[in-house]
Write a protein that holds these residues in place. Structure first.
Motif, short mmCIF file in Angstrom:
data_model
loop_
_atom_site.label_atom_id
_atom_site.label_comp_id
_atom_site.label_asym_id
_atom_site.label_seq_id
_atom_site.Cartn_x
_atom_site.Cartn_y
_atom_site.Cartn_z
N ARG A 103 0.75 -1.25 0.03
CA ARG A 103 0.13 -0.11 0.02
C ARG A 103 0.85 1.28 0.07
N THR A 104 0.39 2.20 -0.66
CA THR A 104 1.05 3.26 -0.58
C THR A 104 0.96 4.21 0.60
N ALA A 105 1.83 5.34 1.03
CA ALA A 105 1.95 6.10 2.22
C ALA A 105 0.50 6.46 2.58
N ILE A 106 -0.11 6.87 1.78
CA ILE A 106 -1.56 7.47 1.99
C ILE A 106 -2.58 6.45 2.30
N ARG A 107 -2.38 5.30 1.43
CA ARG A 107 -3.31 4.19 1.59
C ARG A 107 -2.95 3.40 2.75
N LEU A 111 -5.99 3.08 5.83
CA LEU A 111 -6.49 1.93 6.42
C LEU A 111 -7.39 1.88 7.61
N GLN A 112 -7.05 2.89 8.29
CA GLN A 112 -8.10 3.43 9.63
C GLN A 112 -9.30 3.83 9.08
N LEU A 123 -11.84 11.79 6.68
CA LEU A 123 -10.33 11.22 6.99
C LEU A 123 -9.16 11.48 6.03
N ARG A 124 -9.54 11.75 4.75
CA ARG A 124 -8.40 12.10 3.66
C ARG A 124 -8.09 13.47 3.95
N ARG A 159 -0.98 7.72 10.71
CA ARG A 159 -1.64 6.52 10.86
C ARG A 159 -2.40 6.20 12.20
N ALA A 160 -1.49 6.55 13.12
CA ALA A 160 -1.93 6.40 14.68
C ALA A 160 -2.86 7.67 15.03
N LEU A 161 -2.61 8.69 14.40
CA LEU A 161 -3.43 9.74 14.80
C LEU A 161 -4.74 10.19 14.00
#
Ligand SMILES: Nc1ncnc2c1ncn2[C@@H]1O[C@H](COP(=O)(O)OP(=O)(O)OP(=O)(O)O)[C@@H](O)[C@H]1O
Ligand SMILES: [Mg+2]
Length: 269
Positions: A103-107, A111-112, A123-124, A159-161
């Protein structure tokens, strides 16, 4: 809505209250006492670091707080509610970035949205804002193998935030990074934290990182780890790259060294 049914505003941090937490892995002759008992209190919006020697039970503590492992004894409450299942309103950053290579960085960050079935557009927008704040703009469509170690950790932080958890658990997130990147990413994390005031439990081997980032540092003994010292870090924020600018910094760092020395953790001849 929290997993345990409590409603909370998205802009507040959760509290952690652990009493007599003990972890023994396995049973019988192969049982291994890994942690505690310890009491652990983190206030909403507080930044607390756990520092201690390898194998003392830091990662175990984090897994217990996340609800990913069960305590052998004692109990943990999140926002006053006993923990009985893996927390959903949490962001976790591991030492290894654990990004999905295909998956790319943004994908990876989005995932969240997929897992939690959140609003895609919202989210985007948040992901784009986090990418900007973390200096990742332009890296959205790169795959993890096309990113530097520091960039991969930044993507893990995004991704965690991105789902605005009330708590961020970080297990030696910068351990694999070079000193220059570590200093920059420490600052970037501090700025994000100042803005969001999520509760952070940060695990590290680095005295500089613990003192540099935290409101409070909890020092652990050798395994099975106990909390042997608690240091309130009264330094103004945001803190500079060179922490030695603060005379108090050396005193805080010395206190951790001295505690480790007294415990016999350093074996210098
Ligand atoms: N699933 C498990 N089963 C059995 N023993 C375990 C398990 N997980 C951890 N341990 C043991 O528990 C102890 C604490 O492990 P933990 O990973 O929490 O240490 P740590 O403080 O995070 O160490 P490090 O700084 O090296 O990451 C260690 O002795 C480890 O071998
Ligand atoms: Mg660990």
């Amino acid at each position: 809505m929290r997993a345990n049914g409590q409603e909370r505003a998205a802009d507040t941090g959760a509290s952690i209250a652990g009493r007599g937490i003990k972890k023994v892995f396995g049973t019988g002759p192969s049982a291994h006492h890994a942690l505690g008992p310890i009491d652990l209190d983190v206030k909403p919006g507080e930044f607390v670091s756990l520092i201690g020697p390898s194998g003392c039970g830091k990662s175990t503590t984090m897994l217990l707080v996340a609800g990913l492992e069960k305590t052998t004894e004692g109990k943990i409450e999140i926002d006053g509610v006993p923990l009985s299942a893996p927390l959903s309103e949490v962001g976790i950053v591991f030492q290894d970035h654990l990004l999905l290579e295909f998956r790319t960085a943004i994908r990876n960050v989005m995932l969240q949205q997929e897992i939690r079935r959140l609003d895609r557009q919202e989210l985007r927008e948040r992901a784009d804002a986090l990418f900007e704040k973390l200096g990742l703009t332009g890296a959205e469509n790169r795959y993890p193998w096309q990113l530097s170690g520091g960039m991969r950790q930044r993507v893990s932080i995004a991704r965690a935030l991105v789902h605005q958890p009330s708590m961020l658990l970080m297990d030696e997130p910068f351990g694999a990074l070079d000193a220059i990147t570590r200093t920059q990413i420490r600052h970037d994390l501090e700025m994000l934290w100042l803005e969001t005031r999520k509760t952070v439990l940060f695990i590290t081997h680095s005295i500089e990182e613990a003192v540099g980032l935290s409101d409070r540092v909890l020092v652990m003994s050798d395994g099975p780890g106990k909390i042997v010292d608690e240091i309130h870090i009264d330094l103004p924020r945001p803190r500079p790259a060179h922490l030695g600018d603060y005379p108090d910094f050396a005193q805080y760092a010395q206190r951790v060294y001295t505690t480790f020395e007294k415990l016999g953790i350093y074996k210098f001849k």
